[in-house]
Design a protein around this motif. Structure first.
Motif, short mmCIF file in Angstrom:
data_model
loop_
_atom_site.label_atom_id
_atom_site.label_comp_id
_atom_site.label_asym_id
_atom_site.label_seq_id
_atom_site.Cartn_x
_atom_site.Cartn_y
_atom_site.Cartn_z
N SER A 101 -16.41 18.26 28.21
CA SER A 101 -15.21 18.82 27.58
C SER A 101 -14.04 17.84 27.70
O SER A 101 -13.23 17.72 26.78
N ASN A 102 -13.96 17.11 28.81
CA ASN A 102 -12.91 16.11 28.97
C ASN A 102 -13.07 14.98 27.95
O ASN A 102 -12.09 14.51 27.39
N LYS A 103 -14.30 14.56 27.71
CA LYS A 103 -14.54 13.52 26.70
C LYS A 103 -14.11 14.01 25.32
O LYS A 103 -13.51 13.26 24.55
N ASN A 104 -14.41 15.27 25.01
CA ASN A 104 -14.01 15.82 23.72
C ASN A 104 -12.49 15.90 23.60
O ASN A 104 -11.93 15.58 22.54
N LEU A 105 -11.81 16.34 24.65
CA LEU A 105 -10.35 16.41 24.62
C LEU A 105 -9.73 15.02 24.50
O LEU A 105 -8.74 14.84 23.78
N THR A 106 -10.30 14.05 25.18
CA THR A 106 -9.80 12.69 25.09
C THR A 106 -9.95 12.16 23.67
O THR A 106 -9.03 11.53 23.13
N ALA A 107 -11.09 12.42 23.05
CA ALA A 107 -11.31 11.98 21.67
C ALA A 107 -10.33 12.65 20.72
O ALA A 107 -9.80 12.01 19.80
N MET A 108 -10.05 13.93 20.94
CA MET A 108 -9.09 14.64 20.09
C MET A 108 -7.69 14.04 20.24
O MET A 108 -6.98 13.85 19.25
N ASP A 109 -7.30 13.73 21.49
CA ASP A 109 -5.98 13.14 21.71
C ASP A 109 -5.88 11.76 21.07
O ASP A 109 -4.84 11.39 20.53
N GLU A 110 -6.96 10.97 21.13
CA GLU A 110 -6.95 9.65 20.51
C GLU A 110 -6.84 9.75 19.00
O GLU A 110 -6.18 8.94 18.36
N ASN A 111 -7.51 10.75 18.41
CA ASN A 111 -7.41 10.96 16.97
C ASN A 111 -6.00 11.34 16.55
O ASN A 111 -5.52 10.94 15.51
N GLU A 112 -5.31 12.13 17.39
CA GLU A 112 -3.94 12.52 17.10
C GLU A 112 -3.00 11.33 17.15
O GLU A 112 -2.05 11.24 16.40
N LYS A 113 -3.28 10.38 18.07
CA LYS A 113 -2.46 9.17 18.17
C LYS A 113 -2.59 8.32 16.92
O LYS A 113 -1.62 7.69 16.49
N ASP A 114 -3.79 8.29 16.35
CA ASP A 114 -4.04 7.46 15.17
C ASP A 114 -3.38 8.01 13.92
O ASP A 114 -3.10 7.29 12.98
N VAL A 115 -3.14 9.31 13.90
CA VAL A 115 -2.59 9.95 12.69
C VAL A 115 -1.12 9.73 12.59
O VAL A 115 -0.31 9.39 13.15
#
Length: 75
Positions: free
Chosen positions: A61-75
């Motif tokens: 779940s931490n890996k998924n949350l990290t990936a979501m946060d990284e996607n938000e940074k890119d947007v």
């Protein structure tokens, strides 16, 4: 006025802390499992299995949350 540069750093630290905690839970679970086997205590062995699984789920779940946060940074 908020500083946008501090928010990602705090989030990154939280994800790193969560990852370390999940790995620690997995290590302790493995130790409990081995202790349960050595002492022939099925309750301790089952608790070790539980902690191993819970640590793995926390890490995923931490890996998924990290990936979501990284996607938000890119947007």
């Amino acid at each position: 006025m908020t500083n946008e540069n501090t928010e990602p750093k705090d989030t990154e630290t939280n994800h790193t802390t969560e990852n370390v905690q999940s790995v620690g839970q997995m290590i302790l679970g493995e130790i409990e499992k081995i202790g349960g086997i050595l002492t022939a205590d099925p309750t301790t062995q089952a608790e070790g299995d539980y902690n191993l699984e819970a640590g793995a789920l926390r890490q995923q779940s931490n890996k998924n949350l990290t990936a979501m946060d990284e996607n938000e940074k890119d947007v």
